[in-house]
Write an enzyme that holds these catalytic residues in place. Structure first.
Site, PDB file in Angstrom:
ATOM      1  N   HIS A 241       0.858  -1.192   0.000  1.00  0.00           N
ATOM      2  CA  HIS A 241       0.000   0.000   0.000  1.00  0.00           C
ATOM      3  C   HIS A 241       0.888   1.232   0.000  1.00  0.00           C
ATOM      4  CE1 HIS A 241      -3.203   2.785   1.133  1.00  0.00           C
ATOM      5  NE2 HIS A 241      -4.022   1.851   0.701  1.00  0.00           N
ATOM      6  N   GLU A 296      -7.796  -5.398  -0.064  1.00  0.00           N
ATOM      7  CA  GLU A 296      -8.331  -6.198  -1.162  1.00  0.00           C
ATOM      8  C   GLU A 296      -8.269  -7.700  -0.896  1.00  0.00           C
ATOM      9  OE1 GLU A 296      -9.982  -4.370  -2.788  1.00  0.00           O
ATOM     10  OE2 GLU A 296      -8.993  -3.209  -4.350  1.00  0.00           O
TER      11      GLU A 296
HETATM   12  N1  ACO Z   1       4.041  -7.572  -4.512  1.00  0.00           N
HETATM   13  C1  ACO Z   1       5.356  -7.549  -4.783  1.00  0.00           C
HETATM   14  N2  ACO Z   1       6.107  -6.439  -4.721  1.00  0.00           N
HETATM   15  C2  ACO Z   1       5.478  -5.306  -4.341  1.00  0.00           C
HETATM   16  C3  ACO Z   1       4.121  -5.253  -4.022  1.00  0.00           C
HETATM   17  C4  ACO Z   1       3.392  -6.446  -4.123  1.00  0.00           C
HETATM   18  N3  ACO Z   1       2.086  -6.497  -3.855  1.00  0.00           N
HETATM   19  N4  ACO Z   1       3.770  -3.995  -3.688  1.00  0.00           N
HETATM   20  C5  ACO Z   1       4.879  -3.257  -3.789  1.00  0.00           C
HETATM   21  N5  ACO Z   1       5.909  -4.050  -4.203  1.00  0.00           N
HETATM   22  C6  ACO Z   1       7.297  -3.644  -4.430  1.00  0.00           C
HETATM   23  C7  ACO Z   1       7.429  -2.943  -5.779  1.00  0.00           C
HETATM   24  O1  ACO Z   1       7.720  -3.852  -6.812  1.00  0.00           O
HETATM   25  C8  ACO Z   1       8.565  -2.015  -5.499  1.00  0.00           C
HETATM   26  O2  ACO Z   1       9.763  -2.764  -5.411  1.00  0.00           O
HETATM   27  P1  ACO Z   1      11.124  -2.216  -6.023  1.00  0.00           P
HETATM   28  O3  ACO Z   1      11.363  -0.885  -5.376  1.00  0.00           O
HETATM   29  O4  ACO Z   1      12.099  -3.279  -5.673  1.00  0.00           O
HETATM   30  O5  ACO Z   1      10.858  -2.075  -7.498  1.00  0.00           O
HETATM   31  C9  ACO Z   1       8.257  -1.539  -4.109  1.00  0.00           C
HETATM   32  O6  ACO Z   1       7.631  -2.662  -3.455  1.00  0.00           O
HETATM   33  C10 ACO Z   1       7.315  -0.328  -4.086  1.00  0.00           C
HETATM   34  O7  ACO Z   1       6.726  -0.261  -2.847  1.00  0.00           O
HETATM   35  P2  ACO Z   1       5.739   0.915  -2.465  1.00  0.00           P
HETATM   36  O8  ACO Z   1       6.367   2.248  -2.791  1.00  0.00           O
HETATM   37  O9  ACO Z   1       5.267   0.670  -1.098  1.00  0.00           O
HETATM   38  O10 ACO Z   1       4.519   0.618  -3.432  1.00  0.00           O
HETATM   39  P3  ACO Z   1       3.680   1.632  -4.335  1.00  0.00           P
HETATM   40  O11 ACO Z   1       3.203   2.737  -3.476  1.00  0.00           O
HETATM   41  O12 ACO Z   1       4.438   1.977  -5.551  1.00  0.00           O
HETATM   42  O13 ACO Z   1       2.468   0.702  -4.784  1.00  0.00           O
HETATM   43  C11 ACO Z   1       0.524  -0.581  -4.662  1.00  0.00           C
HETATM   44  C12 ACO Z   1       1.347   0.501  -3.968  1.00  0.00           C
HETATM   45  C13 ACO Z   1       0.177  -0.122  -6.086  1.00  0.00           C
HETATM   46  C14 ACO Z   1      -0.767  -0.825  -3.888  1.00  0.00           C
HETATM   47  C15 ACO Z   1       1.382  -1.873  -4.709  1.00  0.00           C
HETATM   48  O14 ACO Z   1       1.686  -2.294  -3.389  1.00  0.00           O
HETATM   49  C16 ACO Z   1       0.730  -2.997  -5.484  1.00  0.00           C
HETATM   50  O15 ACO Z   1       0.843  -3.041  -6.705  1.00  0.00           O
HETATM   51  N6  ACO Z   1       0.050  -3.947  -4.783  1.00  0.00           N
HETATM   52  C17 ACO Z   1      -0.626  -5.032  -5.462  1.00  0.00           C
HETATM   53  C18 ACO Z   1      -1.977  -4.558  -6.008  1.00  0.00           C
HETATM   54  C19 ACO Z   1      -2.987  -4.313  -4.909  1.00  0.00           C
HETATM   55  O16 ACO Z   1      -3.127  -5.098  -3.977  1.00  0.00           O
HETATM   56  N7  ACO Z   1      -3.727  -3.198  -5.073  1.00  0.00           N
HETATM   57  C20 ACO Z   1      -4.784  -2.785  -4.110  1.00  0.00           C
HETATM   58  C21 ACO Z   1      -4.298  -1.702  -3.207  1.00  0.00           C
HETATM   59  S1  ACO Z   1      -5.483  -1.244  -2.000  1.00  0.00           S
HETATM   60  C22 ACO Z   1      -6.523  -0.177  -2.821  1.00  0.00           C
HETATM   61  O17 ACO Z   1      -6.126   0.561  -3.676  1.00  0.00           O
HETATM   62  C23 ACO Z   1      -7.953  -0.156  -2.478  1.00  0.00           C
END
Ligand code: ACO
Length: 354
Positions: A241, A296
């Protein structure tokens, strides 16, 4: 510059506060945990809308609004079969004219009808007219499934709708506020919010969560599956998140609601094993990122257990969040200032004249 606007404060709001370090969600002065399971969706909307929209007798007024929306949407029904449910919902909500009615109650009543109608049409089922005498959650479930839910199922959906009613300046709410800031009108703001919600990184994740559980099949396979998925560079749906650095408080509220739906095939044992394996794998592969379970993950289990088809998860999210979008759009209109940030130009400059 802040890519993704991390940490940028772009609005003042009385509506909700997300404390990502403490794992706390406050909605108009109430912790989420004291609202969910204790108030109905209508009561939560009244709390959220206080001072923005008249909140008397919302149960009756949402019922009337569902009736009105059904009449408006009916001519579009034949077009819905070719669309996914979220696309169908977008089409129906776009049919509400800004100039005709700036009506918060119609936006929420309409969102429930649009979600149910679009889900049924995508499954080649005729629409079910609203029953305005029912509570909002009960009627939403009935319009979607064609039969009334039992008391436990209705309570679970009510808990879900309250849990997701508002959540600070998330992507769809920010989008709705940007559109509202241009004075484009309430329904334009709602449709814009819905468009932002559609993406898998925001509201589109719970369907893929269930796909993931299907592929993992048994708790024993969870750890190996997670290793492979992260090894392929995949994002694990239902985890991570932008704001929460600890567990999303909504996850536990929904997990509790799923547990109360005992006796149904709700995959809770598999889900718990998958959750544990995912958190272990994320901690190992993304050390220091603090990636935890988000809303989610248990949304998928809850909606699946009450008979919502997985393509219908995002429309149901939109049906509940519509109340939050309405409140934010009205608050933004009151702020009276167009949202207009700047970009930094990194493209080529015109050649200098010799
Ligand atoms: N699985 C694997 N790796 C992840 C995940 C995940 N679910 N979430 C973040 N990361 C990794 C990214 O690949 C990135 O890694 P890197 O820097 O090595 O490339 C890093 O963690 C980024 O972390 P954050 O800055 O905390 O994440 P960001 O704010 O960019 O993204 C998001 C948030 C879009 C929700 C992301 O966690 C994600 O894609 N989750 C999966 C989809 C999901 O569950 N969406 C629903 C969210 S809740 C809602 O909106 C109602």
């Amino acid at each position: 510059m802040s890519t993704g606007l991390d940490g940028v404060i772009a609005a003042e709001t009385v509506l909700s506060h997300v404390d990502g370090e403490a794992g706390r969600l406050i909605i108009r002065g109430h912790d989420l945990e004291t609202l969910a399971d204790h108030v109905s969706f209508e009561e939560a909307a009244a709390i959220l809308w206080d001072g923005f929209v008249p909140t008397d007798d919302l149960k009756r007024r949402f019922g009337e609004a569902r009736d009105r929306a059904f009449a408006r949407f009916a001519p579009f029904n034949p077009q819905l079969a070719a669309l996914t449910p979220i696309e169908g919902m977008r089409l129906l909500m776009a049919a509400l004219a800004d100039a005709e009615e700036r009506h918060a109650v119609l936006a929420v009543g309409g969102a429930a009808v649009a979600a149910a109608m679009a889900i049924r049409a995508a499954n080649h089922q005729a629409p079910v007219a609203p029953d305005p005498s029912l509570g909002h959650a009960a009627d939403l479930l009935r319009m979607m499934r064609g039969v009334e839910g039992d008391a436990d199922e209705v309570a679970a959906l009510d808990t879900y709708l309250v849990t997701i009613i508002d959540h600070g300046l998330n992507a769809s709410t920010f989008t709705a506020r940007v559109v509202a800031s241009t004075d484009a009108g309430l329904f334009s703001a709602i449709v814009a919010g819905l468009c932002a919600l559609k993406g898998p990184l925001h509201g589109g994740a719970p369907g893929p969560v269930l796909d993931m559980l299907d592929r993992i099949e048994t708790p024993l396979q969870a750890e190996a599956w997670m290793e492979d998925a992260i090894g392929r560079g995949e994002r694990l749906m239902g985890f991570g998140h932008r704001i929460y650095r600890v567990r999303d408080p909504r996850a536990d509220v929904l997990k509790g609601a799923v547990r109360r739906l005992k006796g149904r095939d709700n995959r809770i044992t598999l889900a718990e094993a998958v959750e544990a394996a995912a958190l272990k794998a994320l901690a190992r592969h993304k050390p220091g990122r603090k990636l935890e379970t988000n809303v989610e993950f248990y949304t998928a289990l809850l909606l699946d257990a009450i008979g919502v088809p997985r393509e219908g998860f995002t429309p149901l999210f939109g049906a509940g969040r519509a109340a939050g979008w309405v409140a934010h759009a009205l608050e933004q209109e009151r702020a009276g200032r167009i949202i207009r940030p700047q970009s930094r130009y990194v493209g080529p400059w015109p050649a200098q004249a010799a």
